[in-house]
Motif scaffolding. Structure first.
Motif, PDB file in Angstrom:
ATOM      1  N   ILE A 191      96.250  48.075  41.062  1.00 40.50           N
ATOM      2  CA  ILE A 191      95.296  49.206  41.057  1.00 40.50           C
ATOM      3  C   ILE A 191      94.265  49.019  42.166  1.00 40.50           C
ATOM      4  O   ILE A 191      93.890  49.958  42.866  1.00 40.50           O
ATOM      5  N   MET A 192      93.823  47.772  42.355  1.00 38.42           N
ATOM      6  CA  MET A 192      92.793  47.498  43.373  1.00 38.42           C
ATOM      7  C   MET A 192      93.245  47.924  44.762  1.00 38.42           C
ATOM      8  O   MET A 192      92.445  48.216  45.634  1.00 38.42           O
ATOM      9  N   ARG A 236      89.966  51.497  49.347  1.00 35.63           N
ATOM     10  CA  ARG A 236      90.805  51.195  48.176  1.00 35.63           C
ATOM     11  C   ARG A 236      89.926  51.067  46.935  1.00 35.63           C
ATOM     12  O   ARG A 236      88.719  50.832  47.049  1.00 35.63           O
ATOM     13  N   VAL A 237      90.574  51.169  45.782  1.00 36.37           N
ATOM     14  CA  VAL A 237      89.818  51.011  44.530  1.00 36.37           C
ATOM     15  C   VAL A 237      89.049  49.683  44.552  1.00 36.37           C
ATOM     16  O   VAL A 237      87.912  49.582  44.112  1.00 36.37           O
ATOM     17  N   GLY A 238      89.691  48.656  45.133  1.00 41.86           N
ATOM     18  CA  GLY A 238      89.060  47.336  45.199  1.00 41.86           C
ATOM     19  C   GLY A 238      87.716  47.354  45.915  1.00 41.86           C
ATOM     20  O   GLY A 238      86.886  46.469  45.704  1.00 41.86           O
ATOM     21  N   ASP A 239      87.501  48.354  46.803  1.00 40.86           N
ATOM     22  CA  ASP A 239      86.234  48.402  47.540  1.00 40.86           C
ATOM     23  C   ASP A 239      85.149  49.138  46.761  1.00 40.86           C
ATOM     24  O   ASP A 239      84.044  49.310  47.260  1.00 40.86           O
ATOM     25  N   ASN A 244      84.392  46.109  38.760  1.00 42.74           N
ATOM     26  CA  ASN A 244      84.677  45.864  37.331  1.00 42.74           C
ATOM     27  C   ASN A 244      86.050  45.235  37.143  1.00 42.74           C
ATOM     28  O   ASN A 244      86.225  44.319  36.337  1.00 42.74           O
ATOM     29  N   LEU A 245      87.009  45.772  37.902  1.00 42.19           N
ATOM     30  CA  LEU A 245      88.371  45.242  37.765  1.00 42.19           C
ATOM     31  C   LEU A 245      88.414  43.777  38.195  1.00 42.19           C
ATOM     32  O   LEU A 245      89.081  42.952  37.563  1.00 42.19           O
ATOM     33  N   ARG A 246      87.680  43.481  39.266  1.00 43.12           N
ATOM     34  CA  ARG A 246      87.662  42.096  39.748  1.00 43.12           C
ATOM     35  C   ARG A 246      87.123  41.166  38.657  1.00 43.12           C
ATOM     36  O   ARG A 246      87.617  40.081  38.430  1.00 43.12           O
TER      37      ARG A 246
END
Ligand SMILES: O=P(O)(O)OC[C@H]1O[C@](O)(COP(=O)(O)O)[C@@H](O)[C@@H]1O
Ligand SMILES: [Mn+2]
Length: 667
Positions: free
Chosen positions: A46-47, A632-635, A641-643
């Motif tokens: 997802i990230m 990206r979602v990771g940014d 939160n995902l991290r």
């Protein structure tokens, strides 16, 4: 003494009790090493996906039809997707029909099913087209996210149809589409997939305040917001005044009724919220009998209606509630000298015999000299009738279910500001002093400025509301919640004064002038904006401020982009009375995975015209900022939160490996 640990205890000794409790709870959800690993892989993937598209809107001011249209057409993004899919291969006329169908599927289908000769053929073509548009709208999201957005009744079918078409699947697709038509479900399918497309194109909606007042249907806007899948609100001054009214604060109740009367919208209160205004009408008719209340004729009343019974009554109610508001606000100001609002105490500056008022050392003539309910020796005292009336109104506001539901939504989904994906969103300003530093205010004995001030106002408002049935407990909270509507250092207002009295009773332009907080000078300055971003913990290099509140005078060449692109003001005048100031009909700021885009909207005529004549709002898009690489979602904020979740799951894996947390047996 050295405690006598066994091996198990020694291992556990490296973990705090809290951590062990947390890991054991997490283990309930991910009971095996495999389950935890699978989740980590999912989260990592997802990230890496492109971030969802955020839409920012502001200053809706009760314009439900425009608001609803902008959501339905995703600020022009639906049409953009249709253009991407079809280019020049279908006609403009067909594109217009397809987009109108996606915006208003139920209404448009009613028309088409009457007009269309060969309906089954039309269904076959249209279903395919809708699937094509849905496919490009969904292409950047994970399957799981897309599935969650699907209408449950057609989830399986849509899931199949969203697969990339190829020669092998062609026959299969055709069969599915034909069977939808054969079992007479085409209408329902069209409605479902149209709503699905609308939803995919707005991943997150931000509303930067001022949902209420001026326009006619704030309640309907609130219905949409209440049920929305992903929305946040930054309170505007026109929201907090309703929130304060729903908290039973009588000065705010009077302000809300006055504003509704001013724009001839008492229907919102009476019909939509069921608030009984009969006591006000009866009181006003008696107290202002024979008074034409000319300064209180609602705005935009057509000349031919001015003499009508309804307008005459509304004007009297308007004046009656305005005077009550002045008295109640006066009480608050007098008992809170630290608010420094003495310049708003004007009822004691009136010479009731001469019909003049003294403001800033000048004696000005009032254009309405009749104050039948004011005792010149005690001008802020409510008459007995006024007092009884305000009590009745207070009761109605406190116990109106629908209003309370809407206000709870403003609390649960809103706040004084929000930092989200490197953007700092707030309606009005961060109060600054004359030298440009954060203005320090004393609230309930403590000093606050900048972010802490906004946090404190947020907390005070929540306390005032949640203690609304016990007002005696938290009087100061109530007073400061009222202050947020028009106080000089309210972040939701940001002007030295609200010249309400002067705008009704004087013609003098100078007296009516409302000076803005220093913020409005410094919002053009990049360094000042960076300082504010830092104050809220955001990286000024990559972050922006987004505001509403002040209409951008586009017609006069003003740009919504300030401070070298660090700050955007997106009040483009969705509110009809303000369109002559802006020259347009609103903005949407769109933040997708590539860029920040500003969509400037032309005026919306009506839902009827949109459906019948396929007239869309024309939105001119301009790119404000383009990312050097796809975001990206990771940014993003969600990525952060995902991290954290990935870190937690790794700690769980570690604990499994060490045997500190036992793998649960899975059946
Ligand atoms: O146009 P109206 O109804 O007189 O309202 C003007 C008042 O509204 C305000 O502009 C506040 O409303 P906004 O938050 O929409 O700007 C006041 O400053 C001003 O006194
Ligand atoms: Mn505002």
């Amino acid at each position: 003494m050295v405690p006598n640990y066994n091996e198990d205890q020694l291992l556990k000794h490296n973990y705090s009790e809290d951590e062990l409790r947390f890991l054991n709870l997490l283990a309930e959800k991910f009971p095996t090493v495999q389950a935890a690993c699978t989740e980590i892989i999912n989260l990592e993937s997802i990230m890496n996906l492109p971030k969802g598209t955020e839409h920012f809107l502001t200053d809706i001011h009760g314009e439900y039809e425009t608001f609803s249209h902008v959501l339905r057409n995703a600020s022009g993004m639906v049409r953009k997707k249709i253009d991407i899919v079809y280019g020049n291969t279908i006609s403009e006329k067909e594109k217009n029909q397809l987009s109108t169908l996606i915006y208003y599927p139920e209404d448009k289908l009613k028309l088409i099913t009457i007009e269309q000769d060969n309906l089954n053929e039309w269904f076959a073509v249209t279903l395919r087209r809708l699937i094509d548009v849905a496919r490009v709208s969904a292409d950047k999201y994970t399957q799981s996210k897309v599935r969650k957005a699907m209408p449950p009744d057609f989830a399986y079918v849509i899931d199949e149809l969203l697969n990339e078409p190829n020669a092998k699947k062609e026959k299969y697709f055709e069969c599915i589409i034909q069977s939808i038509i054969d079992v007479d479900r085409a209408n329902q399918f069209i409605v479902a997939i149209s709503k699905f497309i609308q939803r995919l194109l707005i991943d997150r909606l931000h509303i930067i305040g001022d949902i209420y007042d001026r326009g006619p249907y704030a309640d309907k806007v609130m219905d949409v917001i209440q049920d929305h899948y992903s929305v946040d609100i930054q309170w505007g001054n026109h929201d907090i005044v309703w929130m304060a009214a729903a908290s039973g604060i009588r000065a705010s109740i009077a302000a809300v009724i006055r504003l509704s009367a001013r724009y001839n919208n008492l229907d919102t209160l009476e019909d939509a919220y069921g608030i009984n205004l009969m006591p006000l009408a009866t009181f006003a008719m008696k107290a202002y009998e024979g008074d034409p209340c000319e300064a209180f004729i609602p705005k935009n009343t057509p000349v031919e209606n001015i003499g009508s019974t309804q307008i005459k009554l509304t004007s009297k109610m308007h004046k009656a509630i305005m005077v009550i508001e002045m008295k109640l606000a006066g009480e608050i100001i007098q008992r809170n000298p630290e608010m420094e609002m003495d310049d708003r105490l004007l009822l004691d500056k009136i010479d009731y015999e001469k019909g003049t008022v003294r403001i800033d050392g000048r004696e000005l003539e009032l254009n309405d000299k009749s104050f039948p309910t004011i005792d010149p020796n005690n001008p802020y005292q409510l008459t007995e009738e006024e007092r009884m009336l305000t009590e009745k109104l207070q009761f109605s506001f406190l116990y109106c279910d629908k209003l309370q539901r809407h206000i709870k939504t403003l609390f649960s989904k809103g706040g004084t500001y929000l930092s989200y994906n490197s953007n700092l969103l707030f309606h009005g300003c961060i109060p600054l002093d004359e030298t440009g530093n954060f203005k320090e205010l004393t609230l309930l004995g403590e000093k606050y400025k900048g972010k802490a001030l906004c946090d404190q106002f947020d907390l005070i408002s929540r306390r005032a509301y949640f203690n609304r049935e016990h007002p005696e407990k938290r009087n100061k909270d109530r007073d400061y919640m009222w202050y947020l509507w028009s106080g000089a250092y309210s972040p939701l207002f940001g002007k030295k004064k609200m010249a309400t009295f002067e705008r009704y009773f004087l013609n003098d332009k100078e007296a009516q002038r409302e000076e803005s907080n220093m913020y409005y000078k410094l919002r053009d300055d990049k360094d000042s904006c960076c300082r504010i971003l830092k104050e809220f913990g955001l990286d000024p290099e990559v972050s922006h401020i987004v505001n509403g509140h002040v209409p951008v005078k586009v017609g006069k060449g003003e740009s919504p982009v300030k401070a070298e692109g660090k700050l955007f003001v997106i009040d483009g005048g969705m509110s009809k009375p303000y369109q002559k100031v802006t020259g347009i009909a609103g903005y949407t700021l769109i933040y997708d995975s590539y860029s920040l885009i500003l969509a400037e909207h032309t005026s919306f005529e009506s839902k009827h015209k949109a459906i019948h004549d396929e007239v869309d709002i024309v939105s001119t898009r301009s790119m404000i900022e383009h990312a050097t690489k796809r975001i990206r979602v990771g940014d993003t904020y969600i990525g952060a939160n995902l991290r954290q979740q990935i870190l937690d799951l790794n700690r769980l894996l570690d604990a499994y490996r060490k045997g500190v947390v036992k793998v649960k047996s899975v059946g």
